[in-house]
Design a protein around this motif. Sequence first.
Motif, PDB file in Angstrom:
ATOM      1  N   LEU A  53       0.869  -1.155   0.222  1.00 40.99           N
ATOM      2  CA  LEU A  53      -0.345   0.072   0.213  1.00 40.99           C
ATOM      3  C   LEU A  53       0.582   1.653   0.174  1.00 40.99           C
ATOM      4  CD1 LEU A  53      -2.741  -1.194   3.093  1.00 40.99           C
ATOM      5  CD2 LEU A  53      -3.101  -1.258   0.204  1.00 40.99           C
ATOM      6  N   ILE A  54       1.122   2.382  -1.160  1.00 34.80           N
ATOM      7  CA  ILE A  54       1.292   3.563  -1.043  1.00 34.80           C
ATOM      8  C   ILE A  54       0.256   4.501  -1.479  1.00 34.80           C
ATOM      9  CG2 ILE A  54       3.683   2.152  -1.736  1.00 34.80           C
ATOM     10  CD1 ILE A  54       3.044   3.690  -4.595  1.00 34.80           C
ATOM     11  N   HIS A  55       0.184   5.671  -0.810  1.00 34.99           N
ATOM     12  CA  HIS A  55      -0.633   6.814  -1.645  1.00 34.99           C
ATOM     13  C   HIS A  55       0.773   7.521  -2.168  1.00 34.99           C
ATOM     14  CE1 HIS A  55       0.553   8.584   2.238  1.00 34.99           C
ATOM     15  NE2 HIS A  55       0.640   9.706   1.990  1.00 34.99           N
ATOM     16  N   LEU A  56       0.409   8.563  -2.932  1.00 31.94           N
ATOM     17  CA  LEU A  56       1.331   9.776  -3.801  1.00 31.94           C
ATOM     18  C   LEU A  56      -0.328  10.897  -4.290  1.00 31.94           C
ATOM     19  CD1 LEU A  56       2.492   7.324  -7.165  1.00 31.94           C
ATOM     20  CD2 LEU A  56       3.438   8.417  -4.661  1.00 31.94           C
ATOM     21  N   LEU A 125      -6.668   3.023   4.321  1.00 29.70           N
ATOM     22  CA  LEU A 125      -5.775   3.090   3.206  1.00 29.70           C
ATOM     23  C   LEU A 125      -3.753   3.763   4.096  1.00 29.70           C
ATOM     24  CD1 LEU A 125      -3.834   2.637  -0.009  1.00 29.70           C
ATOM     25  CD2 LEU A 125      -3.096   4.342   1.496  1.00 29.70           C
ATOM     26  N   LEU A 126      -4.071   4.649   4.469  1.00 30.38           N
ATOM     27  CA  LEU A 126      -3.691   5.358   5.722  1.00 30.38           C
ATOM     28  C   LEU A 126      -3.201   5.351   7.281  1.00 30.38           C
ATOM     29  CD1 LEU A 126      -4.377   9.615   4.446  1.00 30.38           C
ATOM     30  CD2 LEU A 126      -2.628   8.061   3.516  1.00 30.38           C
ATOM     31  N   ARG A 127      -4.892   5.045   7.570  1.00 32.09           N
ATOM     32  CA  ARG A 127      -4.756   4.053   8.661  1.00 32.09           C
ATOM     33  C   ARG A 127      -3.813   2.916   9.067  1.00 32.09           C
ATOM     34  NH1 ARG A 127     -10.539   3.897   7.935  1.00 32.09           N
ATOM     35  NH2 ARG A 127     -11.658   5.936   8.394  1.00 32.09           N
ATOM     36  N   PRO A 141      -6.889  11.362  14.815  1.00 30.91           N
ATOM     37  CA  PRO A 141      -8.161  10.380  13.688  1.00 30.91           C
ATOM     38  C   PRO A 141      -7.837  10.655  12.417  1.00 30.91           C
ATOM     39  CG  PRO A 141      -9.430  11.394  15.725  1.00 30.91           C
ATOM     40  CD  PRO A 141      -7.777  11.501  15.632  1.00 30.91           C
ATOM     41  N   ILE A 142      -8.306   9.688  11.954  1.00 33.25           N
ATOM     42  CA  ILE A 142      -7.546   9.659  10.425  1.00 33.25           C
ATOM     43  C   ILE A 142      -9.399   9.331   9.941  1.00 33.25           C
ATOM     44  CG2 ILE A 142      -7.003   9.494   7.849  1.00 33.25           C
ATOM     45  CD1 ILE A 142      -4.531   8.025   9.551  1.00 33.25           C
ATOM     46  N   GLY A 158      -4.789   6.976  -3.340  1.00 34.03           N
ATOM     47  CA  GLY A 158      -3.582   5.578  -2.652  1.00 34.03           C
ATOM     48  C   GLY A 158      -3.905   4.923  -3.903  1.00 34.03           C
ATOM     49  N   LEU A 159      -2.829   3.492  -3.777  1.00 31.97           N
ATOM     50  CA  LEU A 159      -2.831   2.909  -4.419  1.00 31.97           C
ATOM     51  C   LEU A 159      -2.269   1.667  -3.611  1.00 31.97           C
ATOM     52  CD1 LEU A 159      -1.601   2.668  -7.211  1.00 31.97           C
ATOM     53  CD2 LEU A 159       1.099   2.397  -6.992  1.00 31.97           C
ATOM     54  N   ARG A 160      -3.185   0.539  -4.804  1.00 32.18           N
ATOM     55  CA  ARG A 160      -2.509  -1.052  -3.808  1.00 32.18           C
ATOM     56  C   ARG A 160      -1.947  -1.125  -5.202  1.00 32.18           C
ATOM     57  NH1 ARG A 160      -5.294  -5.249  -1.192  1.00 32.18           N
ATOM     58  NH2 ARG A 160      -4.466  -6.999  -0.652  1.00 32.18           N
TER      59      ARG A 160
END
Length: 215
Positions: A53-56, A125-127, A141-142, A158-160
Amino acid sequence: MFIQPWDAALDDAEWRTWIADGHDFGILSVNGMLGHALSTVPTHFTVDGTALLIHLARPNPVWKMIEADPNVTFTITGDYAFIPGPWRAEHDVPPTDGVPTSYYAAVQFTCQATAVDEPEAKAELLRRQMAHFQSDGDHAPIERDQPPYGRMLPGIRGLRLDVTEVRATFTYDDPKPAGQRTDTARRLAERGTALDALTAAQQLRRLDRIGTWKP
Protein backbone atom coordinates in the motif's frame (compact mmCIF):
# COMPACT_ATOMS: atom_id res chain seq x y z
CA MET A 1 17.08 -8.32 -11.62
CA PHE A 2 19.74 -10.96 -12.22
CA ILE A 3 20.29 -13.34 -9.29
CA GLN A 4 23.12 -15.88 -9.07
CA PRO A 5 22.08 -19.20 -7.45
CA TRP A 6 24.23 -18.54 -4.37
CA ASP A 7 22.70 -15.08 -3.87
CA ALA A 8 19.05 -16.14 -3.91
CA ALA A 9 16.90 -15.89 -0.80
CA LEU A 10 17.02 -19.14 1.15
CA ASP A 11 13.26 -19.04 1.68
CA ASP A 12 10.36 -16.59 1.75
CA ALA A 13 10.85 -16.01 5.46
CA GLU A 14 14.29 -14.51 4.78
CA TRP A 15 13.09 -11.62 2.63
CA ARG A 16 9.90 -11.15 4.65
CA THR A 17 11.91 -10.82 7.86
CA TRP A 18 14.33 -8.42 6.18
CA ILE A 19 11.49 -6.14 5.04
CA ALA A 20 9.80 -6.29 8.43
CA ASP A 21 13.09 -5.22 10.03
CA GLY A 22 12.64 -1.61 8.94
CA HIS A 23 13.11 -1.86 5.17
CA ASP A 24 9.92 -0.04 4.21
CA PHE A 25 11.10 2.48 1.60
CA GLY A 26 11.52 1.63 -2.06
CA ILE A 27 11.25 2.65 -5.70
CA LEU A 28 8.05 2.28 -7.71
CA SER A 29 8.86 1.75 -11.41
CA VAL A 30 6.11 2.42 -13.94
CA ASN A 31 6.20 1.88 -17.69
CA GLY A 32 6.44 5.18 -19.54
CA MET A 33 4.05 6.32 -22.23
CA LEU A 34 4.90 5.31 -25.80
CA GLY A 35 8.22 6.83 -26.77
CA HIS A 36 9.17 7.79 -23.22
CA ALA A 37 11.38 6.19 -20.58
CA LEU A 38 9.90 4.50 -17.55
CA SER A 39 9.12 6.64 -14.52
CA THR A 40 10.31 5.97 -10.96
CA VAL A 41 8.87 7.18 -7.67
CA PRO A 42 10.70 6.85 -4.32
CA THR A 43 8.20 6.23 -1.52
CA HIS A 44 7.44 4.49 1.75
CA PHE A 45 5.12 1.49 1.63
CA THR A 46 3.14 -0.76 3.93
CA VAL A 47 2.64 -4.51 3.53
CA ASP A 48 -0.99 -5.67 3.53
CA GLY A 49 -1.09 -9.43 3.11
CA THR A 50 -0.06 -10.09 -0.49
CA ALA A 51 -0.21 -6.43 -1.46
CA LEU A 52 1.77 -3.24 -0.90
CA LEU A 53 0.00 0.00 0.00
CA ILE A 54 1.28 3.45 -0.92
CA HIS A 55 -0.19 6.88 -1.60
CA LEU A 56 0.94 9.63 -3.93
CA ALA A 57 -0.02 13.23 -4.63
CA ARG A 58 -2.89 13.53 -7.08
CA PRO A 59 -0.89 15.82 -9.46
CA ASN A 60 1.87 13.21 -9.83
CA PRO A 61 2.20 12.51 -13.59
CA VAL A 62 2.81 8.83 -12.87
CA TRP A 63 -0.96 8.26 -12.54
CA LYS A 64 -1.50 8.60 -16.28
CA MET A 65 1.17 5.95 -16.88
CA ILE A 66 -0.35 3.54 -14.33
CA GLU A 67 -3.76 3.92 -15.94
CA ALA A 68 -2.22 3.09 -19.33
CA ASP A 69 -0.33 0.07 -17.98
CA PRO A 70 -0.93 -1.21 -14.42
CA ASN A 71 1.99 -3.66 -14.59
CA VAL A 72 4.62 -2.16 -12.27
CA THR A 73 7.60 -3.17 -10.17
CA PHE A 74 8.55 -2.09 -6.68
CA THR A 75 12.14 -2.49 -5.51
CA ILE A 76 13.68 -2.24 -2.06
CA THR A 77 17.46 -2.20 -1.52
CA GLY A 78 19.57 -1.92 1.60
CA ASP A 79 22.45 -3.19 3.74
CA TYR A 80 24.89 -2.41 0.94
CA ALA A 81 28.61 -1.65 0.86
CA PHE A 82 31.49 -1.46 -1.60
CA ILE A 83 34.04 -4.24 -1.02
CA PRO A 84 37.61 -3.32 -2.11
CA GLY A 85 39.56 -5.75 -4.26
CA PRO A 86 42.29 -6.52 -1.68
CA TRP A 87 39.63 -7.82 0.74
CA ARG A 88 38.62 -10.47 -1.80
CA ALA A 89 42.02 -11.55 -3.09
CA GLU A 90 42.79 -15.26 -2.84
CA HIS A 91 45.60 -16.11 -0.43
CA ASP A 92 48.01 -17.01 -3.24
CA VAL A 93 47.64 -13.83 -5.35
CA PRO A 94 48.76 -10.22 -4.72
CA PRO A 95 46.12 -8.16 -2.87
CA THR A 96 46.05 -5.69 -5.77
CA ASP A 97 44.82 -8.50 -8.02
CA GLY A 98 41.66 -8.90 -5.97
CA VAL A 99 38.44 -7.95 -7.77
CA PRO A 100 36.13 -5.51 -5.95
CA THR A 101 32.39 -6.04 -5.70
CA SER A 102 29.21 -4.72 -4.13
CA TYR A 103 27.35 -6.36 -1.27
CA TYR A 104 23.62 -5.67 -1.00
CA ALA A 105 20.18 -7.02 -0.28
CA ALA A 106 17.30 -6.35 -2.66
CA VAL A 107 13.70 -7.46 -3.03
CA GLN A 108 11.78 -6.79 -6.23
CA PHE A 109 8.03 -7.16 -6.48
CA THR A 110 6.15 -7.49 -9.76
CA CYS A 111 2.69 -6.06 -9.17
CA GLN A 112 -0.69 -5.16 -10.59
CA ALA A 113 -1.51 -1.60 -9.57
CA THR A 114 -5.00 -0.39 -8.64
CA ALA A 115 -5.80 3.22 -7.76
CA VAL A 116 -7.77 3.85 -4.57
CA ASP A 117 -9.97 6.95 -4.90
CA GLU A 118 -13.07 6.38 -2.75
CA PRO A 119 -12.66 8.68 0.29
CA GLU A 120 -13.27 6.09 3.00
CA ALA A 121 -11.03 3.55 1.25
CA LYS A 122 -8.27 6.17 1.10
CA ALA A 123 -8.74 6.95 4.78
CA GLU A 124 -8.46 3.25 5.64
CA LEU A 125 -5.29 2.96 3.56
CA LEU A 126 -3.79 5.87 5.49
CA ARG A 127 -4.84 4.29 8.79
CA ARG A 128 -2.97 1.13 7.86
CA GLN A 129 0.12 3.11 6.93
CA MET A 130 0.01 5.17 10.10
CA ALA A 131 -0.43 2.03 12.20
CA HIS A 132 2.92 0.94 10.82
CA PHE A 133 4.88 4.18 10.67
CA GLN A 134 3.41 5.99 13.67
CA SER A 135 2.32 3.04 15.77
CA ASP A 136 2.20 5.04 19.01
CA GLY A 137 -1.03 6.54 17.68
CA ASP A 138 0.11 10.09 18.35
CA HIS A 139 -1.89 11.60 15.51
CA ALA A 140 -5.38 12.95 14.91
CA PRO A 141 -8.08 10.48 13.80
CA ILE A 142 -7.95 9.80 10.08
CA GLU A 143 -11.55 10.44 9.11
CA ARG A 144 -12.91 11.64 5.79
CA ASP A 145 -15.08 14.32 7.43
CA GLN A 146 -12.74 15.55 10.17
CA PRO A 147 -9.71 17.84 10.12
CA PRO A 148 -6.88 17.72 9.48
CA TYR A 149 -6.86 14.62 7.28
CA GLY A 150 -10.36 14.99 5.89
CA ARG A 151 -9.50 18.13 3.96
CA MET A 152 -6.26 16.58 2.68
CA LEU A 153 -7.76 13.38 1.24
CA PRO A 154 -8.78 14.96 -2.10
CA GLY A 155 -5.14 15.89 -2.71
CA ILE A 156 -3.90 12.27 -2.76
CA ARG A 157 -4.71 8.96 -4.40
CA GLY A 158 -4.07 5.61 -2.80
CA LEU A 159 -2.35 2.80 -4.69
CA ARG A 160 -2.71 -0.91 -4.01
CA LEU A 161 0.00 -3.09 -5.53
CA ASP A 162 -1.11 -6.72 -5.71
CA VAL A 163 2.06 -8.82 -5.83
CA THR A 164 2.30 -11.42 -8.59
CA GLU A 165 6.01 -12.32 -8.26
CA VAL A 166 8.81 -11.78 -5.75
CA ARG A 167 12.54 -11.92 -6.53
CA ALA A 168 14.98 -11.49 -3.67
CA THR A 169 18.76 -11.47 -3.51
CA PHE A 170 21.24 -11.34 -0.64
CA THR A 171 24.59 -10.77 -2.33
CA TYR A 172 27.32 -11.32 0.28
CA ASP A 173 29.98 -13.54 -1.33
CA ASP A 174 28.44 -16.79 -0.11
CA PRO A 175 30.60 -18.96 -2.46
CA LYS A 176 33.77 -17.63 -0.82
CA PRO A 177 35.46 -19.67 1.97
CA ALA A 178 33.93 -19.18 5.40
CA GLY A 179 37.16 -17.72 6.79
CA GLN A 180 37.32 -15.09 4.09
CA ARG A 181 33.69 -14.09 4.62
CA THR A 182 34.28 -13.77 8.36
CA ASP A 183 37.33 -11.63 7.68
CA THR A 184 35.38 -9.38 5.31
CA ALA A 185 32.71 -8.87 7.97
CA ARG A 186 35.46 -7.91 10.41
CA ARG A 187 36.91 -5.41 7.94
CA LEU A 188 33.47 -3.90 7.40
CA ALA A 189 32.96 -3.49 11.13
CA GLU A 190 36.37 -1.83 11.46
CA ARG A 191 35.77 0.51 8.52
CA GLY A 192 32.43 1.50 10.01
CA THR A 193 31.16 3.86 7.33
CA ALA A 194 27.61 4.27 6.02
CA LEU A 195 25.90 0.83 6.12
CA ASP A 196 29.04 -1.22 6.84
CA ALA A 197 27.81 -2.57 10.19
CA LEU A 198 24.45 -3.66 8.74
CA THR A 199 26.21 -5.23 5.75
CA ALA A 200 28.57 -7.16 8.05
CA ALA A 201 25.59 -8.41 10.06
CA GLN A 202 23.90 -9.69 6.91
CA GLN A 203 27.05 -11.46 5.78
CA LEU A 204 27.49 -13.18 9.16
CA ARG A 205 23.79 -14.12 9.24
CA ARG A 206 24.06 -15.78 5.85
CA LEU A 207 27.30 -17.48 6.87
CA ASP A 208 25.58 -18.88 9.95
CA ARG A 209 22.73 -20.31 7.87
CA ILE A 210 24.71 -21.54 4.86
CA GLY A 211 28.18 -22.34 6.13
CA THR A 212 30.21 -23.54 3.13
CA TRP A 213 28.05 -22.97 0.08
CA LYS A 214 27.35 -26.07 -2.00
CA PRO A 215 25.84 -25.94 -5.52
